[in-house]
Motif scaffolding. Structure first.
Motif, PDB file in Angstrom:
ATOM      1  N   THR A 198       0.848  -1.185   0.000  1.00 22.10           N
ATOM      2  CA  THR A 198       0.000   0.000   0.000  1.00 22.10           C
ATOM      3  C   THR A 198       0.884   1.235   0.000  1.00 22.10           C
ATOM      4  O   THR A 198       1.702   1.410   0.899  1.00 22.10           O
TER       5      THR A 198
ATOM      6  N   SER B 296       1.256   5.203   0.334  1.00 22.10           N
ATOM      7  CA  SER B 296       0.565   6.395   0.811  1.00 22.10           C
ATOM      8  C   SER B 296       0.697   7.521  -0.199  1.00 22.10           C
ATOM      9  O   SER B 296      -0.059   8.480  -0.166  1.00 22.10           O
TER      10      SER B 296
ATOM     11  N   TRP C  83      -2.224  10.264  -6.071  1.00 25.42           N
ATOM     12  CA  TRP C  83      -2.616   8.859  -5.976  1.00 25.42           C
ATOM     13  C   TRP C  83      -1.989   8.176  -4.775  1.00 25.42           C
ATOM     14  O   TRP C  83      -0.850   8.416  -4.409  1.00 25.42           O
ATOM     15  N   SER C  84      -2.756   7.275  -4.181  1.00 27.68           N
ATOM     16  CA  SER C  84      -2.284   6.390  -3.121  1.00 27.68           C
ATOM     17  C   SER C  84      -3.068   5.099  -3.278  1.00 27.68           C
ATOM     18  O   SER C  84      -3.950   4.999  -4.122  1.00 27.68           O
ATOM     19  N   GLY C  85      -2.721   4.103  -2.503  1.00 33.93           N
ATOM     20  CA  GLY C  85      -3.462   2.854  -2.562  1.00 33.93           C
ATOM     21  C   GLY C  85      -2.579   1.666  -2.842  1.00 33.93           C
ATOM     22  O   GLY C  85      -1.353   1.732  -2.751  1.00 33.93           O
ATOM     23  N   SER C  86      -3.229   0.552  -3.218  1.00 29.92           N
ATOM     24  CA  SER C  86      -2.485  -0.693  -3.377  1.00 29.92           C
ATOM     25  C   SER C  86      -2.399  -1.154  -4.834  1.00 29.92           C
ATOM     26  O   SER C  86      -1.955  -2.268  -5.084  1.00 29.92           O
TER      27      SER C  86
ATOM     28  N   GLN D  25      -5.087   3.323 -11.791  1.00 33.23           N
ATOM     29  CA  GLN D  25      -5.182   2.647 -10.509  1.00 33.23           C
ATOM     30  C   GLN D  25      -6.187   1.503 -10.561  1.00 33.23           C
ATOM     31  O   GLN D  25      -6.325   0.761  -9.591  1.00 33.23           O
ATOM     32  N   ASP D  26      -6.878   1.351 -11.702  1.00 38.06           N
ATOM     33  CA  ASP D  26      -7.902   0.310 -11.785  1.00 38.06           C
ATOM     34  C   ASP D  26      -7.938  -0.426 -13.128  1.00 38.06           C
ATOM     35  O   ASP D  26      -8.822  -1.235 -13.360  1.00 38.06           O
TER      36      ASP D  26
END
Length: 164
Positions: A49, A51, A107-110, A75-76
């Motif tokens: 993940t 940040s 952007w952040s996330g996994s 991101q998807d």
């Protein structure tokens, strides 16, 4: 009214003109070689993940005249953006090391994906080549004891030089 001989001569001349015109057209209908291919990455964060996703690096090893390499980010794997956040737009890469600032995307996330488009309008031997690709992140980590901490800068690299 035309007799049979006149009709036959007319038919032969008309066929000859059409045939000659077709040959001339085919002889002049040259098309340039133009090839486009697209490479879509797997998730570069691979379960980590981030940040913050701050940058993207791509080393273009070869960029012959008449070719181009472009990149966009997601991101998807559905919505694609360039570094300035414009949907369905591309950033062009130049020969050598390219560093693209992605911090403006926020952007952040996994999940993080890139898509590269390779274009050539010359011939099959003039193909751009890309080596190392990396994403620069600040990653949050979760140790096994449940506490959280900040990992700092991380660079996740992929070598794409063997991909045709």
């Amino acid at each position: 009214m035309l007799n049979l001989r006149q009709k036959l001569v007319f038919l032969i001349l008309t066929t000859a003109i059409i045939f000659a015109g077709t040959l001339g057209f085919v002889g002049q209908a040259e098309a340039d070689y133009y090839a486009t291919s697209t490479l879509t990455s797997t998730d570069l964060l691979s379960g980590e993940t981030a940040s913050s996703v701050d940058g993207f690096v791509a080393d273009v090893l070869s960029l012959p005249s008449g070719t181009a390499v472009k990149v966009q980010f997601s991101q998807d794997q559905t919505n694609w953006y360039n570094a300035s956040g414009s949907a369905d737009s591309w950033d062009s890469l130049s020969s050598g090391s390219n560093s693209i600032d992605l911090s403006g995307l926020g952007w952040s996330g996994s999940e993080f994906y890139y898509k590269m488009k390779f274009e050539s309008n010359t011939d099959q031997s003039a193909t751009p080549k890309v080596g190392r690709v990396a994403v620069n992140t600040i990653s949050s980590i979760s140790p096994s004891d449940g506490s959280t901490g900040l990992c700092g800068d991380a660079t996740l690299e992929v070598d794409v030089s063997d991909i045709d």
